[in-house]
Design an enzyme around this catalytic site. Sequence first.
Site, short mmCIF file in Angstrom:
data_model
loop_
_atom_site.label_atom_id
_atom_site.label_comp_id
_atom_site.label_asym_id
_atom_site.label_seq_id
_atom_site.Cartn_x
_atom_site.Cartn_y
_atom_site.Cartn_z
CD GLU A 122 63.29 83.23 43.76
OE1 GLU A 122 62.81 83.61 44.85
OE2 GLU A 122 63.17 83.87 42.71
CG HIS A 135 61.39 78.97 40.55
ND1 HIS A 135 60.28 79.58 39.99
CD2 HIS A 135 62.40 79.88 40.47
CE1 HIS A 135 60.61 80.81 39.63
NE2 HIS A 135 61.89 81.00 39.90
CG HIS A 181 62.79 81.67 35.06
ND1 HIS A 181 63.92 82.44 35.27
CD2 HIS A 181 62.19 81.57 36.27
CE1 HIS A 181 64.01 82.78 36.55
NE2 HIS A 181 62.96 82.26 37.19
CE1 TYR A 192 43.09 64.64 30.18
CE2 TYR A 192 42.19 65.24 28.04
CZ TYR A 192 43.04 64.46 28.81
OH TYR A 192 43.84 63.51 28.23
CG HIS A 209 59.85 85.18 39.02
ND1 HIS A 209 60.10 85.47 40.35
CD2 HIS A 209 60.77 84.25 38.68
CE1 HIS A 209 61.14 84.75 40.76
NE2 HIS A 209 61.56 84.00 39.77
CE1 TYR A 263 47.01 59.99 33.00
CE2 TYR A 263 48.05 62.09 33.51
CZ TYR A 263 47.70 61.11 32.59
OH TYR A 263 48.06 61.27 31.27
#
Length: 216
Positions: A73, A92, A94, A113, A155, A208
Site C-alpha cells: 500500500e 492503515h 483492518h 461529537y 477493505h 485536542y
Amino acid sequence: MPTFAIRQAMVESMRRMLDLGLSQGTSGNLSVRSGAGFLVTPSGIPAEQLSPDDLVAMDFEGRWDHPLAPSSEWRFHRDILAARPEIGAVVHAHPPYATGFAICGREIPAVHYMIAMAGGPTIRCAPYAPYGTQRLSDFALDALEGRSACLLANHGMIATGPNLSKAMWLAVEVEALCRQYAIALQVGTPVVLSDAEVAETVERFRSYGPREKSGH
C-alpha cells in the site's frame, strides 16, 4: 525525533495495532514522514518479527533501496504525505467495526461529537479498488479531502495525523466511533448532529488529542 527513535516508535505501533485489535496477521501498515521522503513498513513481515532496520525508506518518486519491499500500500502512503504537508504519519488498518461499515460501503455520519476528530461531519468511504493500486490511492485521497480519516470500501480504514501518536490515536477513536454506531443501529435510529454542531466541535478539537509531555 531522531530517525532511529521514529523507527522504534513505528515498530511499537505495529505491535500495538495487534494488541488493540486494529489489525491481524500481516495486515495493516504505517508510514512516517522522514527527511525528504518517508519510512514505511515492509511487505509481509508480521509485527512481532518486525525490527527498526526492516522499515523501508522511500522518496516521493516511489524509489527505495532496501532488501525488503515496502508495503503493497506504499502508493497511498506516498500520495497522502505528498499531497498533505500537514500530515506526518499515516496508519492503515483492518479493525472489525470500521471494516464492517467499509464492507457495506457506508460512510459514518455525525452520530457522536467525536466525529469532529476526523475533520468534518462524516467519515467518508472511498469506492473499492484493488489493494496496492494507484486507483485505490486516488480514491483514498478524494475521501480524505478536508478529513484526516476515511474508510476504504471492502477493505479497511486510514487514519492520519501530524505525528504517529496522533495518527494512532485517531485510528483507535475511529474504530470506537464505528463500534458505537453499529450498536446504535441495533438499538434504534441514531440521531445525527447538524453540520453546524460538528463545525463548532471541529474548532474546539484543534487543540485536542494526545500531546507530548514537555521536559521540566
